[in-house]
Design a protein around this motif. Structure first.
Motif, PDB file in Angstrom:
ATOM      1  N   PHE A  10      38.807 129.870  66.215  1.00  0.00           N
ATOM      2  CA  PHE A  10      37.888 128.922  66.461  1.00  0.00           C
ATOM      3  C   PHE A  10      37.653 129.002  67.735  1.00  0.00           C
ATOM      4  O   PHE A  10      37.982 128.859  68.758  1.00  0.00           O
ATOM      5  CB  PHE A  10      38.098 127.821  65.555  1.00  0.00           C
ATOM      6  N   ARG A  11      36.154 128.485  68.160  1.00  0.00           N
ATOM      7  CA  ARG A  11      35.726 128.202  69.201  1.00  0.00           C
ATOM      8  C   ARG A  11      34.845 127.027  69.173  1.00  0.00           C
ATOM      9  O   ARG A  11      34.005 126.780  68.235  1.00  0.00           O
ATOM     10  CB  ARG A  11      34.870 129.411  69.872  1.00  0.00           C
ATOM     11  N   PHE A  12      34.953 126.295  70.338  1.00  0.00           N
ATOM     12  CA  PHE A  12      33.817 124.917  70.422  1.00  0.00           C
ATOM     13  C   PHE A  12      32.756 125.239  71.097  1.00  0.00           C
ATOM     14  O   PHE A  12      32.789 126.005  72.004  1.00  0.00           O
ATOM     15  CB  PHE A  12      34.494 123.936  71.206  1.00  0.00           C
ATOM     16  N   ILE A  13      31.784 124.900  70.741  1.00  0.00           N
ATOM     17  CA  ILE A  13      30.427 125.118  71.717  1.00  0.00           C
ATOM     18  C   ILE A  13      30.367 124.027  72.739  1.00  0.00           C
ATOM     19  O   ILE A  13      30.578 122.902  72.322  1.00  0.00           O
ATOM     20  CB  ILE A  13      28.985 124.734  70.675  1.00  0.00           C
ATOM     21  N   ILE A  14      30.210 124.553  73.799  1.00  0.00           N
ATOM     22  CA  ILE A  14      30.291 123.812  75.420  1.00  0.00           C
ATOM     23  C   ILE A  14      29.256 124.087  75.929  1.00  0.00           C
ATOM     24  O   ILE A  14      28.361 124.867  75.450  1.00  0.00           O
ATOM     25  CB  ILE A  14      31.662 124.294  76.098  1.00  0.00           C
ATOM     26  N   PRO A  15      28.794 123.335  76.950  1.00  0.00           N
ATOM     27  CA  PRO A  15      27.794 123.262  77.676  1.00  0.00           C
ATOM     28  C   PRO A  15      27.603 124.997  78.255  1.00  0.00           C
ATOM     29  O   PRO A  15      28.542 125.629  78.401  1.00  0.00           O
ATOM     30  CB  PRO A  15      27.814 122.640  78.910  1.00  0.00           C
ATOM     31  N   ASN A  16      26.369 125.396  78.285  1.00  0.00           N
ATOM     32  CA  ASN A  16      25.962 126.651  78.873  1.00  0.00           C
ATOM     33  C   ASN A  16      26.492 127.626  77.737  1.00  0.00           C
ATOM     34  O   ASN A  16      26.636 128.988  78.335  1.00  0.00           O
ATOM     35  CB  ASN A  16      26.434 126.902  80.351  1.00  0.00           C
ATOM     36  N   THR A  17      26.595 127.488  76.450  1.00  0.00           N
ATOM     37  CA  THR A  17      26.802 128.509  75.755  1.00  0.00           C
ATOM     38  C   THR A  17      25.598 129.283  75.005  1.00  0.00           C
ATOM     39  O   THR A  17      25.768 129.867  74.010  1.00  0.00           O
ATOM     40  CB  THR A  17      27.791 128.319  74.731  1.00  0.00           C
ATOM     41  N   TYR A  76      20.684 128.221  64.075  1.00  0.00           N
ATOM     42  CA  TYR A  76      21.464 127.237  63.621  1.00  0.00           C
ATOM     43  C   TYR A  76      21.538 126.044  64.032  1.00  0.00           C
ATOM     44  O   TYR A  76      22.587 125.142  63.721  1.00  0.00           O
ATOM     45  CB  TYR A  76      23.043 128.088  63.318  1.00  0.00           C
ATOM     46  N   ARG A  77      20.758 125.874  65.106  1.00  0.00           N
ATOM     47  CA  ARG A  77      20.740 124.609  65.732  1.00  0.00           C
ATOM     48  C   ARG A  77      22.181 124.292  66.419  1.00  0.00           C
ATOM     49  O   ARG A  77      22.574 123.034  66.117  1.00  0.00           O
ATOM     50  CB  ARG A  77      20.200 123.527  65.082  1.00  0.00           C
ATOM     51  N   LEU A  78      22.807 125.071  67.046  1.00  0.00           N
ATOM     52  CA  LEU A  78      24.066 124.586  67.545  1.00  0.00           C
ATOM     53  C   LEU A  78      24.225 123.746  68.493  1.00  0.00           C
ATOM     54  O   LEU A  78      23.063 123.825  69.354  1.00  0.00           O
ATOM     55  CB  LEU A  78      24.829 126.133  67.922  1.00  0.00           C
ATOM     56  N   ARG A  79      25.127 122.674  68.651  1.00  0.00           N
ATOM     57  CA  ARG A  79      25.098 121.723  69.691  1.00  0.00           C
ATOM     58  C   ARG A  79      26.441 121.548  70.253  1.00  0.00           C
ATOM     59  O   ARG A  79      27.390 122.096  69.585  1.00  0.00           O
ATOM     60  CB  ARG A  79      24.717 120.416  68.962  1.00  0.00           C
ATOM     61  N   TYR A 108      24.575 124.922  54.989  1.00  0.00           N
ATOM     62  CA  TYR A 108      23.215 125.512  55.291  1.00  0.00           C
ATOM     63  C   TYR A 108      22.608 125.702  54.112  1.00  0.00           C
ATOM     64  O   TYR A 108      21.249 125.911  54.137  1.00  0.00           O
ATOM     65  CB  TYR A 108      23.099 126.798  56.366  1.00  0.00           C
ATOM     66  N   GLY A 109      23.243 126.065  52.950  1.00  0.00           N
ATOM     67  CA  GLY A 109      22.726 126.578  51.972  1.00  0.00           C
ATOM     68  C   GLY A 109      22.102 128.076  52.004  1.00  0.00           C
ATOM     69  O   GLY A 109      22.449 128.557  53.031  1.00  0.00           O
ATOM     70  N   ARG A 110      21.375 128.798  50.854  1.00  0.00           N
ATOM     71  CA  ARG A 110      20.840 129.928  51.486  1.00  0.00           C
ATOM     72  C   ARG A 110      19.164 129.959  51.794  1.00  0.00           C
ATOM     73  O   ARG A 110      18.791 131.035  51.958  1.00  0.00           O
ATOM     74  CB  ARG A 110      20.921 130.888  49.987  1.00  0.00           C
ATOM     75  N   ASN A 111      18.664 128.767  51.897  1.00  0.00           N
ATOM     76  CA  ASN A 111      17.265 128.636  52.321  1.00  0.00           C
ATOM     77  C   ASN A 111      16.849 128.100  53.338  1.00  0.00           C
ATOM     78  O   ASN A 111      16.059 127.373  53.744  1.00  0.00           O
ATOM     79  CB  ASN A 111      16.546 127.985  50.902  1.00  0.00           C
ATOM     80  N   LEU A 112      17.761 128.395  54.442  1.00  0.00           N
ATOM     81  CA  LEU A 112      17.497 128.000  55.806  1.00  0.00           C
ATOM     82  C   LEU A 112      16.123 128.482  56.313  1.00  0.00           C
ATOM     83  O   LEU A 112      16.114 129.731  56.764  1.00  0.00           O
ATOM     84  CB  LEU A 112      18.705 128.038  56.901  1.00  0.00           C
ATOM     85  N   ARG A 113      14.964 127.959  56.445  1.00  0.00           N
ATOM     86  CA  ARG A 113      13.706 128.501  57.020  1.00  0.00           C
ATOM     87  C   ARG A 113      13.018 127.528  57.849  1.00  0.00           C
ATOM     88  O   ARG A 113      13.287 126.207  57.770  1.00  0.00           O
ATOM     89  CB  ARG A 113      12.893 128.789  55.914  1.00  0.00           C
ATOM     90  N   ASN A 114      12.388 127.747  58.757  1.00  0.00           N
ATOM     91  CA  ASN A 114      11.368 127.031  59.479  1.00  0.00           C
ATOM     92  C   ASN A 114      12.047 126.115  60.383  1.00  0.00           C
ATOM     93  O   ASN A 114      11.589 124.970  60.556  1.00  0.00           O
ATOM     94  CB  ASN A 114      10.303 126.352  58.730  1.00  0.00           C
ATOM     95  N   GLY A 115      13.346 126.233  60.711  1.00  0.00           N
ATOM     96  CA  GLY A 115      14.190 125.263  61.507  1.00  0.00           C
ATOM     97  C   GLY A 115      14.535 123.958  60.534  1.00  0.00           C
ATOM     98  O   GLY A 115      15.095 123.122  61.161  1.00  0.00           O
ATOM     99  N   SER A 116      14.329 124.016  59.457  1.00  0.00           N
ATOM    100  CA  SER A 116      14.981 122.776  58.829  1.00  0.00           C
ATOM    101  C   SER A 116      16.119 122.943  58.179  1.00  0.00           C
ATOM    102  O   SER A 116      16.375 124.010  57.704  1.00  0.00           O
ATOM    103  CB  SER A 116      13.568 122.529  57.634  1.00  0.00           C
ATOM    104  N   LEU A 117      16.850 121.988  58.315  1.00  0.00           N
ATOM    105  CA  LEU A 117      18.495 121.952  57.921  1.00  0.00           C
ATOM    106  C   LEU A 117      18.184 121.134  56.324  1.00  0.00           C
ATOM    107  O   LEU A 117      17.719 120.154  56.261  1.00  0.00           O
ATOM    108  CB  LEU A 117      19.348 120.983  58.630  1.00  0.00           C
TER     109      LEU A 117
END
Length: 143
Positions: A10-17, A76-79, A108-117
């Motif tokens: 596993f990897r954490f999302i950190i600044p500048n990724t 996936y709007r990773l933060r 996320y389900g199967r219908n991730l569209r238009n940036g909506s979660l």
């Protein structure tokens, strides 16, 4: 998804990724000779992404996701604080589960569209996966 992975990490999302994503050095050293380029990254909602990679000599010969990574990151709007659990199946496939800062897998389900979660279902059958970090200096947690 195959039941056994060749490697899991596993990897954490950190600044500048947002533009590139470094793999752990032990993983990189073990697979870089045989890993195809690009690789296919499939998320738990069944979407696949083609992501190319390079080896960075100045960072312990680590594999770094580059081409296609930013589109994946934004989709996936990773933060900062999100965590990704990777399962690598040689030579080409990664399966990834994305967890939020509370360590719970994002559904996320199967219908991730238009940036909506999608919202978490109010009732019904669904699986919640999470992970925990065990502090090294807390002997009570190791019992």
């Amino acid at each position: 998804m195959p039941t056994l992975a060749d490697f899991r990490f596993f990897r954490f999302i950190i600044p500048n990724t947002e533009n590139q994503f470094r793999m752990p050095a032990p993983f990189s050293n073990a697979v870089q000779e045989n890993m195809s380029n690009p690789v296919e990254v499939s998320t738990t909602n069944g979407q696949s992404w083609s992501i190319s990679w390079v080896v960075e000599e100045e960072h312990l010969h680590r594999i770094v996701f580059t081409g296609g990574w930013r589109a994946f990151y934004e989709h996936y709007r990773l933060r900062i604080g999100n965590t990704m659990l990777f399962s690598y199946h040689q030579p080409k496939f990664f399966y990834v589960a994305i967890h939020d800062a509370r360590y719970c897998e994002i559904n996320y389900g199967r219908n991730l569209r238009n940036g909506s979660l999608p919202a978490i279902p109010a009732h019904g059958n669904y699986t919640v996966q999470f992970f925990a970090i065990i502090p090294v200096n807390d002997p009570d947690t190791l019992v």
